[in-house]
Design an enzyme around this catalytic site. Structure first.
Site, PDB file in Angstrom:
ATOM      1  N   LYS A  92       0.843  -1.204   0.000  1.00  0.00           N
ATOM      2  CA  LYS A  92       0.000   0.000   0.000  1.00  0.00           C
ATOM      3  C   LYS A  92       0.875   1.250   0.000  1.00  0.00           C
ATOM      4  O   LYS A  92       0.597   2.225  -0.699  1.00  0.00           O
ATOM      5  CB  LYS A  92      -0.948  -0.010   1.203  1.00  0.00           C
ATOM      6  CG  LYS A  92      -2.054  -1.060   1.073  1.00  0.00           C
ATOM      7  CD  LYS A  92      -2.799  -1.306   2.373  1.00  0.00           C
ATOM      8  CE  LYS A  92      -3.782  -2.466   2.232  1.00  0.00           C
ATOM      9  NZ  LYS A  92      -4.416  -2.856   3.492  1.00  0.00           N
TER      10      LYS A  92
ATOM     11  N   GLN B  24      -4.423  -1.544   9.880  1.00  0.00           N
ATOM     12  CA  GLN B  24      -4.246  -2.834   9.220  1.00  0.00           C
ATOM     13  C   GLN B  24      -4.810  -3.947  10.110  1.00  0.00           C
ATOM     14  O   GLN B  24      -4.424  -4.082  11.267  1.00  0.00           O
ATOM     15  CB  GLN B  24      -2.754  -3.070   8.912  1.00  0.00           C
ATOM     16  CG  GLN B  24      -2.487  -4.347   8.130  1.00  0.00           C
ATOM     17  CD  GLN B  24      -3.137  -4.358   6.747  1.00  0.00           C
ATOM     18  OE1 GLN B  24      -3.062  -3.387   6.001  1.00  0.00           O
ATOM     19  NE2 GLN B  24      -3.797  -5.459   6.400  1.00  0.00           N
TER      20      GLN B  24
ATOM     21  N   ASP C 143     -11.078   3.386   4.670  1.00  0.00           N
ATOM     22  CA  ASP C 143     -11.577   2.025   4.450  1.00  0.00           C
ATOM     23  C   ASP C 143     -13.104   2.000   4.422  1.00  0.00           C
ATOM     24  O   ASP C 143     -13.700   0.977   4.103  1.00  0.00           O
ATOM     25  CB  ASP C 143     -11.075   1.085   5.562  1.00  0.00           C
ATOM     26  CG  ASP C 143      -9.731   0.466   5.216  1.00  0.00           C
ATOM     27  OD1 ASP C 143      -9.529   0.130   4.036  1.00  0.00           O
ATOM     28  OD2 ASP C 143      -8.885   0.317   6.118  1.00  0.00           O
TER      29      ASP C 143
END
Ligand code: NDP
Length: 301
Positions: free
Chosen positions: A54, A98, A121
């Site tokens: 990422k 994460q 997210d």
């Protein structure tokens, strides 16, 4: 005839190229460089790879990234403190926690602590609520990536029967919501589906999957979708990432299903790269939203 491959890797590269141009235009308008802060707790090997990928993807399109590494023994309070600091930092536009988090951490409380405007997210209840009302701020990365994939492979979902296997908050549930919506970021042709959601308690799964024009598997069990479960000519999207002795394997028995479907995603190189691309998309959107919020403007400027 074998199904056409839906090349997620190539489509993600195309999206990243578009984002590079958009980021450059954003900077030219005098806006600050978008910045994504990733929080990684513990030493999970797969998580470390995901975060590294990422960060590398951020660099490629001109987005800054930060990595906040915390030890496996981090307490709930310490993690909430880190999230609070990132929420208050005007130089950070997107926050990525994460997953998975170590067992002593209450994951829901941590995800809920991320400021909704920095929730790239799209896990925060405020952002989920906005999606369910058809006025999304950010779209969850994997379902949004799948929508982009369908659009760019010229798959129409309007009026079609889409079957989503899996009802997680990250993939299955939001995927079903986006497909059943009246419109999408790619227009109404990649929305307006008639959607069935299946899960571990679904009776006669094969009966339902065989009705699917579009079959999306987000189960987390290697090769569980076999050729007899797929209607001839269906479009099959495999979200699963399973680590096996054979390496990375999807939820779909690719070799067999490929002979029945019209289009299919591979694993790896299917949905995964799109998830990362849409995270970058959301980080740029987050920078726009925060700039607008601070200046009382519309986020589109
Ligand atoms: P979850 O474990 O949260 O959800 C799995 C879902 O599958 C559940 O709803 C479960 O049902 C259902 N399920 C399990 N077994 C069966 C079965 N035998 N028949 C029908 N349904 C079943 O997983 P996620 O949604 O988070 O992830 C799914 C997969 O996608 C994983 O392999 C994950 O690694 C991968 N993934 C890939 C991403 C990418 O970018 N490519 C991004 C995110 C995830 P129930 O609710 O009843 O338990």
């Amino acid at each position: 005839m074998a199904a056409r491959l839906m090349d997620g890797k190539a489509i993600a590269a195309e999206i990243r190229q578009e984002l590079m141009v958009s980021v450059a235009a954003f900077l030219e308008h005098g806006h600050p460089r978008p910045c994504l802060a990733a929080v990684l707790v513990g030493e999970d090997a797969a998580s470390q790879v995901y975060v590294r990928n990422k960060q590398r993807a951020c660099e490629q399109v001109g987005i800054d990234s930060q990595l906040h590494r915390l030890p496996e023994t981090t307490t709930q309070d310490e993690l909430l403190q880190t999230v609070g600091n990132l929420n208050r930092d005007n130089g950070v536009h997107g926050i990525l926690i994460q997953l998975p988090l170590p067992s002593q951490i209450d994951e829901t409380q941590v995800l809920d602590a991320v400021a909704p405007l920095k929730d790239v997210d799209a896990f925060h209840p405020t952002n989920v609520g906005l999606i369910s009302q058809g006025r999304p701020r950010y779209l969850p990365c994997t379902p949004h990536g799948i929508q982009q994939l369908l659009h760019r492979c010229e798959v129409t979902t309007a009026g079609r029967h889409a079957v989503v296997i899996g009802r997680s908050d990250i993939v299955g549930k939001p995927m079903a919501m986006l497909l059943a919506a009246r419109d999408s970021t790619c227009g109404p042709a990649v929305a307006n589906a008639t959607v069935s959601v299946c899960h571990s308690r679904t009776a006669d799964l094969t009966d339902i999957t065989r009705q699917a024009d579009l079959l999306i598997a987000a189960i987390g069990r290697p090769k569980s979708i076999t050729a007899d479960m797929v209607k001839s000519g269906a479009v099959v999207v495999d979200v699963g990432i399973n680590r096996t002795d054979e390496g990375l394997v999807g939820d779909v028995d690719f070799a067999a299903v490929r002979e029945v479907a019209s289009q299919i995603t591979p694993v790896p190189g299917g949905v995964g790269p799109l998830t990362v691309a849409m995270l970058l998309f959301n980080t740029l959107s987050a920078a726009r939203h925060q700039h607008a919020h601070q200046n009382g403007e519309s986020p589109r400027s």
